[in-house]
Design an enzyme around this catalytic site. Structure first.
Site, PDB file in Angstrom:
ATOM      1  CB  CYS A  95      -0.887  -0.023   1.469  1.00  0.00           C
ATOM      2  SG  CYS A  95      -2.195   1.398   0.899  1.00  0.00           S
ATOM      3  NE  ARG A 129      -9.225   4.832   3.664  1.00  0.00           N
ATOM      4  CZ  ARG A 129      -8.278   6.010   3.410  1.00  0.00           C
ATOM      5  NH1 ARG A 129      -7.537   7.181   2.642  1.00  0.00           N
ATOM      6  NH2 ARG A 129      -6.707   5.312   3.480  1.00  0.00           N
ATOM      7  CG  HIS A 195      -3.123  -2.786   4.590  1.00  0.00           C
ATOM      8  ND1 HIS A 195      -2.080  -2.527   4.323  1.00  0.00           N
ATOM      9  CD2 HIS A 195      -3.270  -1.727   4.077  1.00  0.00           C
ATOM     10  CE1 HIS A 195      -1.810  -1.022   4.427  1.00  0.00           C
ATOM     11  NE2 HIS A 195      -3.043  -1.016   3.838  1.00  0.00           N
TER      12      HIS A 195
END
Ligand code: GLN
Length: 251
Positions: A95, A129, A195
């Site tokens: 990321c 997001r 993640h």
């Protein structure tokens, strides 16, 4: 006894949603094979030379933390990291770490962070997001592997010439929500938005990275010891079943 040195870059700044679990998974599956592992923490103010590490790891971070380490990765460690990547040192970046290897990251506010430019991608942030549990697919040694992941990013990343996508998106947004791909790959450098962390429940990727690093260090003849993936496969199945709506996570 064979040995691997893992360089964990900016562990105090870039470490979201359990990213350090990737380093733990690499350590665990190496040490179960009888391979010695040393982890070096390399942050702002720490020196690193090409040859010091066999695997580099950079986790994800918030925009504010990326602003703090941007100067260091671009202007202090930049040449060494670029040299390592070109020389085929194995890297996994997640990321924010993925974004920082590219050319620039323009935050959704319009502030532009100049990044390392080791890889040719660039990233543009949007207010909305991408937050999802994800499923990806990847080919490893001729086998198609289903990967369980989790993304949380405002950045949309667009790959450049010479790099390839790391994985195919089955569920989730991946790099930019448009092209169906997730992450980037260049030589032995692998970048992902995932993640969660990625490696503990996706042992095929952990082993791919370890094997690449060991063969690079000890030669193509190095025999990578077999190791069961039974436990990690259970974790992946649980995550995939949850994401696919087949069952809730068991407490
Ligand atoms: N700050 C970056 C973004 O929002 C990276 C976030 C992250 O590492 N999860 O896109």
């Amino acid at each position: 006894m064979s040995k691997l040195v893992i360089g964990h870059f900016y562990p105090d700044l870039l470490n979201l949603y359990g990213d350090r679990g990737n380093v733990l998974a690499l350590m665990r599956r190496a040490s179960l094979r009888g391979i010695e592992v040393e982890v070096k923490r390399i942050s702002i103010g720490d020196d690193v030379k090409n040859g010091d590490i066999d695997i580099g790891f950079i986790g994800g971070g918030q925009d504010s933390e990326q602003n703090i380490m941007a100067d260091d990765i671009k202007n202090v460690k930049g040449d060494v990291i670029k040299e390592m990547i070109e020389d085929g040192v194995v890297f996994l970046t997640v990321c924010g770490g993925y974004q920082m290897l590219g050319k620039y990251y323009e935050e959704h506010t319009g502030n532009r962070i100049e990044c390392l430019g080791a890889l040719p991608h660039y990233t543009v942030g949007k207010k909305e997001r991408f937050i999802n549990d994800c499923i990806y697919e990847i080919e490893i040694e001729g086998k198609t592997v289903k990967v369980a992941g989790f993304e949380n990013h405002s950045g949309r990343t667009f790959l450049g010439e010479g790099e390839e996508p790391f994985m195919k998106v089955i569920k989730g947004h991946g790099n930019n929500g448009q092209d169906g791909f997730e992450g980037a790959k260049y030589k032995n450098t692998f970048c992902t938005y995932s993640h969660g962390s990625l490696l503990p429940k996706n042992p095929d990727i952990t082993d791919m990275l370890l094997k690449l690093a060991l063969k690079r260090k000890y030669g193509e003849d190095y025999e990578f010891p077999e190791l069961s993936t039974e436990t990690e496969d259970l974790a992946r199945k649980q995550a995939l079943d949850y994401i696919e709506g087949k069952q809730g996570i068991q407490q």
